[in-house]
Design a protein around this motif. Sequence first.
Motif, PDB file in Angstrom:
ATOM      1  N   PRO A 161       0.837  -1.207   0.000  1.00 28.30           N
ATOM      2  CA  PRO A 161       0.000   0.000   0.000  1.00 28.30           C
ATOM      3  C   PRO A 161       0.868   1.251   0.000  1.00 28.30           C
ATOM      4  N   LEU A 162       0.478   2.237  -0.796  1.00 24.57           N
ATOM      5  CA  LEU A 162       1.123   3.550  -0.801  1.00 24.57           C
ATOM      6  C   LEU A 162       0.015   4.601  -0.700  1.00 24.57           C
ATOM      7  N   ILE A 163      -0.300   5.006   0.520  1.00 21.65           N
ATOM      8  CA  ILE A 163      -1.321   6.028   0.753  1.00 21.65           C
ATOM      9  C   ILE A 163      -0.600   7.362   0.868  1.00 21.65           C
ATOM     10  N   ILE A 164      -0.793   8.217  -0.133  1.00 18.01           N
ATOM     11  CA  ILE A 164      -0.022   9.453  -0.258  1.00 18.01           C
ATOM     12  C   ILE A 164      -0.887  10.637   0.162  1.00 18.01           C
ATOM     13  N   GLN A 165      -0.316  11.470   1.038  1.00 17.23           N
ATOM     14  CA  GLN A 165      -1.006  12.663   1.520  1.00 17.23           C
ATOM     15  C   GLN A 165       0.016  13.766   1.734  1.00 17.23           C
ATOM     16  N   ASP A 166      -0.456  14.997   1.785  1.00 18.40           N
ATOM     17  CA  ASP A 166       0.412  16.091   2.214  1.00 18.40           C
ATOM     18  C   ASP A 166      -0.085  16.634   3.547  1.00 18.40           C
ATOM     19  N   LYS A 167       0.865  16.986   4.411  1.00 18.66           N
ATOM     20  CA  LYS A 167       0.574  17.513   5.748  1.00 18.66           C
ATOM     21  C   LYS A 167       1.526  18.663   6.053  1.00 18.66           C
ATOM     22  N   THR A 168       1.150  19.477   7.025  1.00 20.72           N
ATOM     23  CA  THR A 168       2.052  20.456   7.627  1.00 20.72           C
ATOM     24  C   THR A 168       1.974  20.274   9.135  1.00 20.72           C
ATOM     25  N   PHE A 169       3.125  20.388   9.796  1.00 21.36           N
ATOM     26  CA  PHE A 169       3.190  20.219  11.241  1.00 21.36           C
ATOM     27  C   PHE A 169       3.344  21.584  11.906  1.00 21.36           C
ATOM     28  N   PHE A 170       2.657  21.761  13.007  1.00 19.33           N
ATOM     29  CA  PHE A 170       2.559  23.046  13.688  1.00 19.33           C
ATOM     30  C   PHE A 170       3.913  23.492  14.226  1.00 19.33           C
ATOM     31  N   ASP A 171       4.239  24.742  13.916  1.00 21.78           N
ATOM     32  CA  ASP A 171       5.441  25.386  14.431  1.00 21.78           C
ATOM     33  C   ASP A 171       5.003  26.696  15.072  1.00 21.78           C
ATOM     34  N   ARG A 172       5.108  26.767  16.383  1.00 28.29           N
ATOM     35  CA  ARG A 172       4.614  27.940  17.102  1.00 28.29           C
ATOM     36  C   ARG A 172       5.293  29.227  16.636  1.00 28.29           C
ATOM     37  N   ALA A 173       6.540  29.117  16.191  1.00 31.76           N
ATOM     38  CA  ALA A 173       7.266  30.316  15.770  1.00 31.76           C
ATOM     39  C   ALA A 173       6.651  30.942  14.524  1.00 31.76           C
ATOM     40  N   THR A 174       6.074  30.139  13.645  1.00 28.01           N
ATOM     41  CA  THR A 174       5.504  30.674  12.408  1.00 28.01           C
ATOM     42  C   THR A 174       4.016  30.978  12.527  1.00 28.01           C
ATOM     43  N   ASP A 175       3.346  30.458  13.562  1.00 22.84           N
ATOM     44  CA  ASP A 175       1.917  30.731  13.742  1.00 22.84           C
ATOM     45  C   ASP A 175       1.613  30.835  15.240  1.00 22.84           C
ATOM     46  N   PRO A 176       2.096  31.890  15.887  1.00 23.39           N
ATOM     47  CA  PRO A 176       1.934  31.994  17.350  1.00 23.39           C
ATOM     48  C   PRO A 176       0.496  32.144  17.808  1.00 23.39           C
ATOM     49  N   SER A 177      -0.414  32.549  16.912  1.00 19.70           N
ATOM     50  CA  SER A 177      -1.820  32.730  17.293  1.00 19.70           C
ATOM     51  C   SER A 177      -2.705  31.589  16.811  1.00 19.70           C
ATOM     52  N   TYR A 178      -2.109  30.417  16.575  1.00 18.70           N
ATOM     53  CA  TYR A 178      -2.872  29.266  16.079  1.00 18.70           C
ATOM     54  C   TYR A 178      -4.058  29.001  17.006  1.00 18.70           C
ATOM     55  N   PRO A 179      -5.298  29.025  16.489  1.00 22.29           N
ATOM     56  CA  PRO A 179      -6.486  29.011  17.355  1.00 22.29           C
ATOM     57  C   PRO A 179      -6.950  27.612  17.770  1.00 22.29           C
ATOM     58  N   VAL A 180      -6.043  26.808  18.312  1.00 16.69           N
ATOM     59  CA  VAL A 180      -6.392  25.480  18.807  1.00 16.69           C
ATOM     60  C   VAL A 180      -5.897  25.378  20.248  1.00 16.69           C
ATOM     61  N   GLN A 190       3.918  21.881  19.693  1.00 14.25           N
ATOM     62  CA  GLN A 190       4.856  21.794  18.585  1.00 14.25           C
ATOM     63  C   GLN A 190       4.811  20.392  17.991  1.00 14.25           C
ATOM     64  N   GLY A 191       4.654  20.294  16.657  1.00 11.88           N
ATOM     65  CA  GLY A 191       4.599  19.000  15.996  1.00 11.88           C
ATOM     66  C   GLY A 191       3.208  18.475  15.754  1.00 11.88           C
ATOM     67  N   ASP A 192       2.186  19.142  16.291  1.00 14.53           N
ATOM     68  CA  ASP A 192       0.808  18.749  15.974  1.00 14.53           C
ATOM     69  C   ASP A 192       0.515  19.019  14.500  1.00 14.53           C
ATOM     70  N   LEU A 193      -0.567  18.441  14.019  1.00 15.56           N
ATOM     71  CA  LEU A 193      -1.018  18.776  12.677  1.00 15.56           C
ATOM     72  C   LEU A 193      -1.437  20.239  12.624  1.00 15.56           C
ATOM     73  N   TRP A 194      -1.049  20.893  11.535  1.00 15.54           N
ATOM     74  CA  TRP A 194      -1.455  22.288  11.321  1.00 15.54           C
ATOM     75  C   TRP A 194      -2.419  22.341  10.149  1.00 15.54           C
ATOM     76  N   TYR A 195      -3.420  23.226  10.279  1.00 11.54           N
ATOM     77  CA  TYR A 195      -4.419  23.387   9.224  1.00 11.54           C
ATOM     78  C   TYR A 195      -4.658  24.886   9.040  1.00 11.54           C
ATOM     79  N   PRO A 196      -4.777  25.368   7.799  1.00 13.32           N
ATOM     80  CA  PRO A 196      -4.949  26.815   7.575  1.00 13.32           C
ATOM     81  C   PRO A 196      -6.255  27.321   8.171  1.00 13.32           C
ATOM     82  N   HIS A 197      -6.218  28.536   8.693  1.00 11.22           N
ATOM     83  CA  HIS A 197      -7.389  29.071   9.396  1.00 11.22           C
ATOM     84  C   HIS A 197      -7.648  30.530   9.079  1.00 11.22           C
TER      85      HIS A 197
END
Length: 671
Positions: free
Chosen positions: A210-229, A234-241
Amino acid sequence: MGNYMPVLSPNTTAFPGTDYYEIIAGPFTQAVHPAVGSTRFWGYADAKTRDSRYLGGVIVSTKGRPVKLKVTNLLPASHILPIDPSTIEPPMAGEIGDRVDRITVHLHGGVVRWTSDGTPASWFSNARNPHGFTHGSSFLNGSDPGSAIYDYPNDQSARLVWYHDHAYGITRLNAYAGLASAFLITDDAEAQMIKDGLLPDVPGYPLGVPLIIQDKTFFDRATDPSYPVTGAQQGDLWYPHVYEGPPIPSMKLPTSCDGTGRWQISGGQPPSLSLVPEAFFDTNLVNGAPYPVLQVSPRRYRFRVLNGAQARFYNLQLYVADRSADGITLQPGYAVDNNGNPIQVPANPAGPAMIQIGEDSGFLPAPVVLNSPPQPIGYLSTAESDPRNGNVNRYTLLLAPSERADIIVDFRGFEGSSLILYNDAPAPFPRGDIRNDYYPGAPNLTCIGGTATPVRGEGPDTRTVMRFDVGRSGGVREPDFNSTLAGLHAALPRVYAATMPPAPASKAAPKIKTLEEDVDSHGRLMQLMGSPDVSGYLSTPVDIVSQGETQVWQIYNLTGDTHPMHLHLVNVHVLRREAWQADSSGKPLRPLRPAAGTARPPDPNEAGWKDTVRMNPGEVTTIVATFDMLSGAPPSPRLQASYGIRGAEYVWHCHILEHEEHDMMHALVVV
């Protein structure tokens, strides 16, 4: 890292003749890469072992042996991703309230009764959360509170399908969080081809890798300090908001910093926490692993490929890796597509050919050779008055979100080499935004809201998918490439005829469907099916079919994106694609009609049955399907209460998940 995708073991005695599974949907933490740290996921796991792994809960089944699935909701009352409440339309707001732990399970590609189909309003919540057990207006498959039963007859030929969440207004987030896994169906015809040596039989991978292909971004507090979750680490999944509104800069290489907006705003103001038209990320994962390496022997392998991404298309190619840090060296300079976007292609030698033997809905009627040589993305160069301007006309193995491919690769002749599985599909597809294309050596795009030039051997990188390291020994006596191809040319037509229904035919006039764009009350771009007055999942259903009826649909794409349209309940045949008639500015003429002399057949690797079909800008795609429905389920209470319609409730929609939920989805009603 010790990671893997668990294969579930069925209980074969609880319901004689049926494979019975009890699974949970719950939270867990897993480290997918040393540089990322721990990541919080939601996912499926065996209810007894609680062996939670990303993309776990794989089910391997056999045609003719039903599968019964009991799913218990153990999700927390708060989500691990940003929730935009404006996605819930008023008619559903009272039903849903503030419950973000809602789930339902859809077997993508399965033919099931509507009550087990996992339609959006069949959601149910965790009974242990403060609000107690609640469910949607189409939920009829309850078990004990907080659980649901799904019955899958499994009367389908060998194929890779998959199951994932489909709850109203939150599918895009639940699937991204990890509520998805593979569901494999085997049959006697497949087993015989393996026994006859036509299909590879590699130890450990009897039904392919099996090759299940996806793209992800991992949360970096330095680049998104106001992430509303709340509680984001650090290292959690990040999603645009944030809806990045105008000014929209040129999509060409920047000559000035002319703004960072990505989407137009018209007649409103997006909320501060907003959904986005499409979500693209910066790191490819295969089976949950970033940029993995697979050690292979110099022999044939079978790969079962699934594009499980939110919105990203993949144009998969194989190249021989060089000695650079990431194995790929791009040709110097830039070619330019017809929108002015820079195109760079690898200078590396071609890797082995691929033989595609199957697609979404099982085996193809004939094998298709790809990657001989690799075909980077190429653009159809047409006049501005042609609505197809900007479409692609060259690719290797092109997969839209949710499409699958069954391929064979023979690694003989590449002993001691490394091979890169490479992607160059633009995002969004087909015209692309240069800021969504991450690769080492890319231009510095920080001045228009993109990323700095990625470093070789490091991320972000959406072109490198994975690497195969080919051993110098370990080959076996088996048919070579030419013998394999000849054997498949002889066997696949026979297998296809024996296991697949014949293509349906209809003398009725085609049904006209449209894919369109509009803006919502906040001024945000939204994708629709049909004109705004009949669009949306909660609109009065217009796609109503009779049980057993065969219909031909002509689907006109009047938007700028290629949409992977997925139909529940049925598989379809693609009959043709053709341009639609346009005026001198490229806008559609009314009434809508195909342009004479532009018809072309489906691609050779679309010649079988499909459950997801790519529909390109400027084109009308003609499909045919027979709407056979399994009997034994009551009519939908939601359809009766809301619209006075007595029938079974399915849906069809775009499988770009952000499009699906805003609001490119219709009820598909069988009466």
